[in-house]
Write an enzyme that holds these catalytic residues in place. Structure first.
Site, PDB file in Angstrom:
ATOM      1  N   SER A 103       0.816  -1.216   0.000  1.00 36.87           N
ATOM      2  CA  SER A 103       0.000   0.000   0.000  1.00 36.87           C
ATOM      3  C   SER A 103       0.851   1.269   0.000  1.00 36.87           C
ATOM      4  CB  SER A 103      -0.950  -0.045   1.197  1.00 36.87           C
ATOM      5  OG  SER A 103      -1.897   0.987   1.150  1.00 36.87           O
ATOM      6  N   ASP A 241      -2.606   6.404  -3.399  1.00 37.97           N
ATOM      7  CA  ASP A 241      -1.472   5.787  -2.708  1.00 37.97           C
ATOM      8  C   ASP A 241      -0.888   4.695  -3.607  1.00 37.97           C
ATOM      9  OD1 ASP A 241      -3.534   3.948  -2.448  1.00 37.97           O
ATOM     10  OD2 ASP A 241      -2.937   3.307  -0.455  1.00 37.97           O
ATOM     11  N   ASP A 245      -5.929   2.167  -3.523  1.00 37.49           N
ATOM     12  CA  ASP A 245      -7.221   2.053  -2.838  1.00 37.49           C
ATOM     13  C   ASP A 245      -7.551   3.282  -1.999  1.00 37.49           C
ATOM     14  OD1 ASP A 245      -5.450   1.642  -0.760  1.00 37.49           O
ATOM     15  OD2 ASP A 245      -6.224  -0.326  -0.172  1.00 37.49           O
TER      16      ASP A 245
END
Length: 447
Positions: A103, A241, A245
Site C-alpha cells: 500500500s 497511494d 485504494d
C-alpha cells in the site's frame, strides 16, 4: 495482527522484505497453503496482481509456484491497483484474488492480501484455514495435477472501462486535473480513465522504477500535488497511494481535501439522490466536524475501529452504502465491493458536476475541528486504558472540554505506544488538553 492469528493482520500479511513472513520461502508456502484451501472451496483458479515495487516480481514468481504445487491455476495481470484485483477476480470467476502490495509503505516493504471470489475481504474462517495449512508439511501435487499460469493481456482495458462505467461515463470535458499516481499501481490506468472521460490531465508520480513508490508523492505526501495544481492553474488534483485504494484531493487554491471531507461531499450528494439513507460509517479517527455536518443532513455517523475491514463489516451489518477513513480509503458500496481510489474520485467528480460546484465550495459545508495527537511510548506491554490514573485523567480532560470536543486514547497495533488524541472547537484548548493528558498518561505508565 488480527487477534489469535499468527500471520494475518487486518489487511493481509505485511512487513519488510527479507524479514519475518515477507521472504521468498514463506510466500512460496503461503501460495501452496492458500491453494490447498481455495481448491477445497472451488476449482482452484487464482488471480494475482501487484503494485510497482521491485520485490513484486520475486513474490509473484514464488506465489505462482506455490499455487501450482497445490494444483491451482494462476491468472497473472501484472501491476494493477488493489481494487482492480477485486473487480477482475469477480469478472474472471476466480476462486480468489491475491495482491502483492504494501500500500502506502516504502519500497522495501511488501505484503500479500487476499480477496474472496466475490471481490471482498477474505472471511476469517478462510484465513484460519490457510494458517492451519501453513503448519503442515508442504507436499507437491502429482505432475498430472499441477497448476498452470497464464497472463491476462486485456486486464488493464477491462478495469479502465469498469471505472468509467461506475460514473455513468461522466463527461469531464473542460476540467483540468492533476493526477499523482505515487509511482504506484495506478500509474497506467488512472491517466487513461480520466483522459478518456474528457479531462485535461497533468501527471506526476507516473514513472515507477521499483524503488520510488510513494517516495515524496502520492496521498501520503501531498505537497508535490499542491505545488503542481497551483503551477498548472488546474481545477483540482487527485493523489492515490501506492496500491490505488486510497485518495486525497487538492482544490484549485492548493488546499488538501482529506477522506473525511470527501465523505461529506459524497454523503450530501448521494443523500440528495436517494442512494444513501440511515448513516455513514467512519472510524475512531474520523473528525468530529464530519459528525456535526452529517447531523445537519439528517445522517448518523457510526465509528468503527480503525481499518477498512471494520468499516466494511459495519456497512454490511447495517445495510448502509457509504463509509471510509480520513486517510482517504472510501467505500462506495453502490458501485464497488471494496475501497477504490479511482472509483471514489469519479464519484466525487459526479457530485461536483451535478451540483455545479468547485471542490472548495463542495467541502465548505463541513468545518474540520482542530485535532492534536501525541504518541506516548510504553515501557512495557500493558492495558493502559484500564489504569485508574489514566481513567481519572481522561475524565478530567473531558470535563475541561465541556462537550465541545472529543478524546480518544488508542494503543497502537504495531508500535509500543498509546496515541492520545484530542479534538474540539478551540485549537488552543485542544493543544492544552492533549499536552496535559499525554503527560498524565506518561506518568501513569511509568509507575
Amino acid at each position: 495482527m488480527a487477534k489469535g492469528k499468527k500471520y494475518f493482520g487486518t489487511d493481509g500479511i505485511r512487513g519488510e522484505v527479507g524479514k519475518g513472513a515477507i521472504t521468498p520461502e514463506f510466500v512460496l508456502k503461503l501460495g501452496w497453503a492458500a491453494g490447498r484451501v481455495f481448491s477445497r472451496h472451488g476449482r482452484g483458479k487464482i488471480l494475482i496482481g501487484k503494485d510497482t515495487r521491485i520485490s513484486g516480481y520475486m513474490f509473484e514468481a514464488v506465489l505462482e509456484a506455490g499455487l501450482a504445487a497445490a494444483g491451482c491455476d494462476s491468472l497473472l495481470v501484472g501491476p494493477m491497483p488493489t481494487p482492480a484485483i477485486a473487480y477482475l477476480t469477480r469478472t474472471f470467476h476466480a476462486d480468489a484474488g491475491i495482491v502483492i502490495s504494501a500500500s502506502h509503505n516504502p519500497f522495501f516493504d511488501n505484503g500479500i492480501k487476499f480477496f474472496s471470489a466475490e471481490g471482498t475481504k477474505l472471511p476469517d474462517d478462510i484465513e484460519w484455514e490457510i494458517e492451519a495449512e501453513l503448519e503442515q508439511l508442504m507436499e507437491c501435487a502429482p505432475s498430472s495435477k499441477l497448476g498452470k499460469a497464464r497472463r491476462i493481456d486485456d486486464a488493464n482495458g477491462r478495469y479502465v472501462e469498469y471505472c468509467k462505467s461506475t460514473s455513468g461515463y461522466l463527461n469531464l470535458n473542460g476540467l483540468s486535473i492533476v493526477l499523482d499516481c505515487a509511482h504506484g499501481a495506478t500509474y497506467d490506468v488512472a491517466p487513461k480513465v480520466f483522459r478518456e472521460l474528457g479531462a485535461d490531465v497533468h501527471l506526476i508520480g507516473v514513472q515507477p522504477n521499483g524503488l520510488n513508490i510513494n517516495e515524496g508523492v502520492g496521498s501520503t505526501h501531498p505537497a508535490a500535488l499542491q505545488k503542481e495544481v497551483l503551477e498548472q492553474k488546474a481545477d483540482l488534483g487527485i493523489a492515490f497511494d501506492g496500491d490505488g485504494d486510497r485518495l486525497l484531493m487538492v482544490d484549485h487554491e492548493g488546499h488538501t481535501v482529506d477522506g473525511d471531507e470527501l465523505l461529506y461531499i459524497l454523503a450530501k450528494h448521494l443523500k440528495e439522490k436517494g442512494v444513501v439513507a440511515g448513516g455513514i460509517v467512519g472510524t475512531l479517527m474520523t473528525n468530529l466536524g464530519l459528525e456535526v455536518a452529517l447531523k445537519k443532513q439528517g445522517l448518523e455517523l457510526i465509528r468503527a475501529k480503525v481499518g477498512d475491514r471494520y468499516v466494511m463489516e459495519q456497512l454490511g451489518e447495517r445495510g448502509w452504502t457509504l463509509g471510509g477513513e480520513n486517510s482517504g480509503h472510501l467505500v462506495c458500496k453502490h458501485v464497488s465491493t471494496t475501497g477504490d481510489g479511482i472509483v471514489s474520485a469519479l464519484q466525487v467528480l459526479c457530485a461536483l458536476r451535478e451540483s455545479d460546484q468547485t471542490l472548495s465550495q463542495a467541502k465548505s459545508g463541513m468545518r474540520k475541528y482542530p485535532q492534536v495527537m501525541i504518541n506516548v511510548k510504553l515501557p512495557k506491554k500493558q492495558d493502559v486504558l484500564a489504569l485508574p490514573a489514566i481513567k481519572a485523567a481522561t475524565e478530567a480532560a473531558e470535563h475541561q472540554l465541556a462537550n465541545t470536543g472529543r478524546i480518544l486514547l488508542r494503543p497502537s497495533g504495531t508500535e509500543p505506544v498509546v496515541r492520545v488524541m484530542v479534538e474540539g472547537e478551540d485549537v488552543s484548548t485542544v493543544k492544552s488538553v492533549c499536552k496535559k493528558l499525554a503527560a498524565e498518561v506518561e506518568l501513569a505508565v511509568a509507575d
